[in-house]
Write a protein that holds these residues in place. Structure first.
Motif, PDB file in Angstrom:
ATOM      1  N   THR A  46      46.500  42.681  37.012  1.00 53.01           N
ATOM      2  CA  THR A  46      46.397  44.143  37.102  1.00 53.01           C
ATOM      3  C   THR A  46      46.134  44.577  38.536  1.00 53.01           C
ATOM      4  O   THR A  46      46.733  45.547  39.033  1.00 53.01           O
ATOM      5  CB  THR A  46      45.274  44.659  36.187  1.00 53.01           C
ATOM      6  OG1 THR A  46      45.584  44.338  34.829  1.00 53.01           O
ATOM      7  CG2 THR A  46      45.109  46.167  36.324  1.00 53.01           C
ATOM      8  N   LEU A  47      45.244  43.854  39.236  1.00 51.03           N
ATOM      9  CA  LEU A  47      44.974  44.169  40.636  1.00 51.03           C
ATOM     10  C   LEU A  47      46.240  44.082  41.475  1.00 51.03           C
ATOM     11  O   LEU A  47      46.520  44.966  42.291  1.00 51.03           O
ATOM     12  CB  LEU A  47      43.919  43.202  41.200  1.00 51.03           C
ATOM     13  CG  LEU A  47      42.498  43.753  41.333  1.00 51.03           C
ATOM     14  CD1 LEU A  47      41.908  44.057  39.971  1.00 51.03           C
ATOM     15  CD2 LEU A  47      41.617  42.762  42.078  1.00 51.03           C
ATOM     16  N   ARG A  48      47.009  43.037  41.286  1.00 47.49           N
ATOM     17  CA  ARG A  48      48.239  42.864  42.069  1.00 47.49           C
ATOM     18  C   ARG A  48      49.222  44.003  41.776  1.00 47.49           C
ATOM     19  O   ARG A  48      49.845  44.534  42.694  1.00 47.49           O
ATOM     20  CB  ARG A  48      48.888  41.509  41.748  1.00 47.49           C
ATOM     21  CG  ARG A  48      48.124  40.330  42.274  1.00 47.49           C
ATOM     22  CD  ARG A  48      48.221  40.206  43.796  1.00 47.49           C
ATOM     23  NE  ARG A  48      49.572  39.926  44.231  1.00 47.49           N
ATOM     24  CZ  ARG A  48      50.333  40.724  44.994  1.00 47.49           C
ATOM     25  NH1 ARG A  48      49.856  41.869  45.420  1.00 47.49           N
ATOM     26  NH2 ARG A  48      51.552  40.375  45.333  1.00 47.49           N
ATOM     27  N   ARG A  49      49.359  44.382  40.506  1.00 48.44           N
ATOM     28  CA  ARG A  49      50.286  45.460  40.155  1.00 48.44           C
ATOM     29  C   ARG A  49      49.839  46.806  40.722  1.00 48.44           C
ATOM     30  O   ARG A  49      50.658  47.691  40.952  1.00 48.44           O
ATOM     31  CB  ARG A  49      50.443  45.550  38.639  1.00 48.44           C
ATOM     32  CG  ARG A  49      51.236  44.395  38.032  1.00 48.44           C
ATOM     33  CD  ARG A  49      51.589  44.657  36.589  1.00 48.44           C
ATOM     34  NE  ARG A  49      50.410  44.749  35.745  1.00 48.44           N
ATOM     35  CZ  ARG A  49      49.802  43.700  35.191  1.00 48.44           C
ATOM     36  NH1 ARG A  49      50.278  42.471  35.406  1.00 48.44           N
ATOM     37  NH2 ARG A  49      48.744  43.857  34.422  1.00 48.44           N
ATOM     38  N   ARG A  50      48.536  46.938  40.948  1.00 47.05           N
ATOM     39  CA  ARG A  50      48.012  48.188  41.512  1.00 47.05           C
ATOM     40  C   ARG A  50      47.951  48.152  43.031  1.00 47.05           C
ATOM     41  O   ARG A  50      47.361  49.011  43.664  1.00 47.05           O
ATOM     42  CB  ARG A  50      46.634  48.483  40.900  1.00 47.05           C
ATOM     43  CG  ARG A  50      46.718  48.793  39.411  1.00 47.05           C
ATOM     44  CD  ARG A  50      45.358  49.003  38.773  1.00 47.05           C
ATOM     45  NE  ARG A  50      44.680  50.185  39.280  1.00 47.05           N
ATOM     46  CZ  ARG A  50      43.481  50.596  38.858  1.00 47.05           C
ATOM     47  NH1 ARG A  50      42.857  49.901  37.899  1.00 47.05           N
ATOM     48  NH2 ARG A  50      42.915  51.667  39.357  1.00 47.05           N
ATOM     49  N   GLY A  51      48.579  47.150  43.628  1.00 43.97           N
ATOM     50  CA  GLY A  51      48.766  47.129  45.071  1.00 43.97           C
ATOM     51  C   GLY A  51      47.679  46.472  45.880  1.00 43.97           C
ATOM     52  O   GLY A  51      47.689  46.564  47.116  1.00 43.97           O
ATOM     53  N   VAL A  52      46.727  45.790  45.229  1.00 44.27           N
ATOM     54  CA  VAL A  52      45.659  45.116  45.957  1.00 44.27           C
ATOM     55  C   VAL A  52      46.171  43.768  46.462  1.00 44.27           C
ATOM     56  O   VAL A  52      46.758  42.989  45.704  1.00 44.27           O
ATOM     57  CB  VAL A  52      44.419  44.917  45.065  1.00 44.27           C
ATOM     58  CG1 VAL A  52      43.335  44.135  45.812  1.00 44.27           C
ATOM     59  CG2 VAL A  52      43.874  46.258  44.605  1.00 44.27           C
ATOM     60  N   SER A  53      45.949  43.483  47.738  1.00 40.36           N
ATOM     61  CA  SER A  53      46.304  42.182  48.307  1.00 40.36           C
ATOM     62  C   SER A  53      45.208  41.177  47.962  1.00 40.36           C
ATOM     63  O   SER A  53      44.017  41.472  48.121  1.00 40.36           O
ATOM     64  CB  SER A  53      46.439  42.307  49.825  1.00 40.36           C
ATOM     65  OG  SER A  53      46.636  41.060  50.420  1.00 40.36           O
ATOM     66  N   ILE A  54      45.591  39.995  47.455  1.00 43.00           N
ATOM     67  CA  ILE A  54      44.622  38.987  47.038  1.00 43.00           C
ATOM     68  C   ILE A  54      44.886  37.676  47.757  1.00 43.00           C
ATOM     69  O   ILE A  54      45.994  37.131  47.701  1.00 43.00           O
ATOM     70  CB  ILE A  54      44.668  38.757  45.513  1.00 43.00           C
ATOM     71  CG1 ILE A  54      44.372  40.058  44.763  1.00 43.00           C
ATOM     72  CG2 ILE A  54      43.662  37.670  45.106  1.00 43.00           C
ATOM     73  CD1 ILE A  54      44.480  39.932  43.248  1.00 43.00           C
ATOM     74  N   ASP A  55      43.876  37.185  48.444  1.00 44.02           N
ATOM     75  CA  ASP A  55      43.896  35.832  48.998  1.00 44.02           C
ATOM     76  C   ASP A  55      42.954  34.974  48.167  1.00 44.02           C
ATOM     77  O   ASP A  55      41.833  35.394  47.868  1.00 44.02           O
ATOM     78  CB  ASP A  55      43.441  35.825  50.462  1.00 44.02           C
ATOM     79  CG  ASP A  55      44.502  36.345  51.396  1.00 44.02           C
ATOM     80  OD1 ASP A  55      45.601  35.760  51.421  1.00 44.02           O
ATOM     81  OD2 ASP A  55      44.247  37.340  52.099  1.00 44.02           O
ATOM     82  N   TYR A  56      43.405  33.790  47.814  1.00 43.32           N
ATOM     83  CA  TYR A  56      42.610  32.899  46.965  1.00 43.32           C
ATOM     84  C   TYR A  56      42.563  31.534  47.636  1.00 43.32           C
ATOM     85  O   TYR A  56      43.569  30.842  47.732  1.00 43.32           O
ATOM     86  CB  TYR A  56      43.248  32.839  45.585  1.00 43.32           C
ATOM     87  CG  TYR A  56      42.573  31.942  44.560  1.00 43.32           C
ATOM     88  CD1 TYR A  56      41.336  31.349  44.787  1.00 43.32           C
ATOM     89  CD2 TYR A  56      43.183  31.701  43.332  1.00 43.32           C
ATOM     90  CE1 TYR A  56      40.729  30.538  43.842  1.00 43.32           C
ATOM     91  CE2 TYR A  56      42.594  30.901  42.369  1.00 43.32           C
ATOM     92  CZ  TYR A  56      41.363  30.317  42.631  1.00 43.32           C
ATOM     93  OH  TYR A  56      40.770  29.508  41.689  1.00 43.32           O
ATOM     94  N   ILE A  57      41.380  31.169  48.108  1.00 46.16           N
ATOM     95  CA  ILE A  57      41.161  29.850  48.702  1.00 46.16           C
ATOM     96  C   ILE A  57      40.471  28.987  47.650  1.00 46.16           C
ATOM     97  O   ILE A  57      39.409  29.354  47.150  1.00 46.16           O
ATOM     98  CB  ILE A  57      40.267  29.963  49.949  1.00 46.16           C
ATOM     99  CG1 ILE A  57      40.893  30.937  50.951  1.00 46.16           C
ATOM    100  CG2 ILE A  57      40.056  28.600  50.600  1.00 46.16           C
ATOM    101  CD1 ILE A  57      39.911  31.497  51.938  1.00 46.16           C
ATOM    102  N   VAL A  58      41.057  27.868  47.298  1.00 45.50           N
ATOM    103  CA  VAL A  58      40.484  27.058  46.236  1.00 45.50           C
ATOM    104  C   VAL A  58      39.259  26.303  46.755  1.00 45.50           C
ATOM    105  O   VAL A  58      39.131  26.025  47.951  1.00 45.50           O
ATOM    106  CB  VAL A  58      41.511  26.075  45.639  1.00 45.50           C
ATOM    107  CG1 VAL A  58      42.695  26.827  45.057  1.00 45.50           C
ATOM    108  CG2 VAL A  58      41.972  25.058  46.666  1.00 45.50           C
ATOM    109  N   GLY A  59      38.355  25.976  45.826  1.00 46.62           N
ATOM    110  CA  GLY A  59      37.149  25.246  46.177  1.00 46.62           C
ATOM    111  C   GLY A  59      37.193  23.810  45.687  1.00 46.62           C
ATOM    112  O   GLY A  59      38.264  23.263  45.416  1.00 46.62           O
ATOM    113  N   ASN A  60      36.032  23.216  45.529  1.00 50.08           N
ATOM    114  CA  ASN A  60      35.976  21.825  45.084  1.00 50.08           C
ATOM    115  C   ASN A  60      36.019  21.687  43.569  1.00 50.08           C
ATOM    116  O   ASN A  60      36.103  20.575  43.051  1.00 50.08           O
ATOM    117  CB  ASN A  60      34.712  21.140  45.635  1.00 50.08           C
ATOM    118  CG  ASN A  60      33.450  21.910  45.318  1.00 50.08           C
ATOM    119  OD1 ASN A  60      33.317  23.078  45.678  1.00 50.08           O
ATOM    120  ND2 ASN A  60      32.498  21.267  44.659  1.00 50.08           N
TER     121      ASN A  60
END
Length: 256
Positions: A71-85
């Motif tokens: 939903t965030l992506r469809r509403r135009g929010v840019s998302i960066d996701y850095i994976v953890g351990n």
């Protein structure tokens, strides 16, 4: 002007079923309130206590969170996701279905003239050579391809067990880890960055170091999770529940 929200170490899937549900409800409520206030969201690792997607299967426990991110992506929010351990087992699902490509290394961003370096923070301790070797193995495509041969019910259950064992081994963030993260941040700031954002320790920090700032929003395995907020000029740590209450979002009840 960029308005950026940073959070991580939510560890969805950790704890009793009731605790998991309340944490997921709080996160979903939080995520759905972000589009009107933030243009960018940065997840700094361990969003999930475990994650492994197969060709046609994802863990069903996390569907509400996945839908909220969509939903965030469809509403135009840019998302960066850095994976953890804990949540390193991403393959194609997030990129193909959500348009979010999980990143396995730290990222550099420029917002409003300020240089950010953002990473989860695992493997920063100098003596962690054994962990760094294990990390490279777990992140390798061939190892993940072999793991994908396991039936999903077995593979996901095994991932849950491994996450619990890892957390029991590092149940409380030792001062050595906290100091190591701060030293790593100081090194990056000395390289010319203005802000360094890390996670991993579950220990919140907002600290001026030299000519820059080190920020760690801490973790969500607490009744008062925090996130870091950058409005283009001001950087602060904010209580998730207070943020939701202030905008009338009626945050879910705590686990207490």
């Amino acid at each position: 002007m960029a308005h950026v929200c940073f959070f991580g170490d939510v560890h969805l899937g950790c704890g009793s079923r009731a605790e998991q549900r309340r944490r997921a409800e709080l996160l979903t409520t939080f995520l759905l309130c972000l589009p009107s206030r933030y243009s960018h969201v940065v997840i700094i690792g361990d969003l999930f206590d475990f994650w492994f997607d197969y060709r046609t299967v994802i863990p069903k426990l996390f569907w509400d969170t996945v839908a909220a991110l969509g939903t965030l992506r469809r509403r135009g929010v840019s998302i960066d996701y850095i994976v953890g351990n804990h949540d390193f087992g991403h393959w194609r699902f997030f990129k193909e279905e959500l348009g979010i490509e999980p990143k396995r290394e730290g990222v550099q961003c420029l917002w409003n003239g300020r240089r950010f370096y953002i990473a989860h923070g695992d493997g920063t301790m100098p003596e962690d050579w054994g962990y760094r070797l294990l990390r490279s193995l777990l992140h390798s495509r061939w190892a993940q391809s072999l793991y994908r041969l396991l039936h999903p019910d077995i593979g996901i259950q095994l991932a849950q067990w491994a996450s619990r064992a890892s957390r029991q081994h590092t149940a409380l963030p030792p001062q050595r880890l906290i100091a190591s993260l701060e030293a790593f941040a100081a090194q990056k700031l000395a390289e010319g960055y203005d802000v360094v954002v890390l996670g991993h320790s579950h220990y919140p920090v907002l600290k001026e170091l030299g000519n820059g700032w080190y920020v760690n929003p801490g973790g969500w395995l607490t009744e008062e999770p925090l996130f870091a907020s950058f409005d283009g000029g001001h950087l602060e740590l904010v209580s998730v529940r207070r943020f939701l209450a202030a905008i009338g979002a009626n945050p879910p009840a705590s686990c207490s």
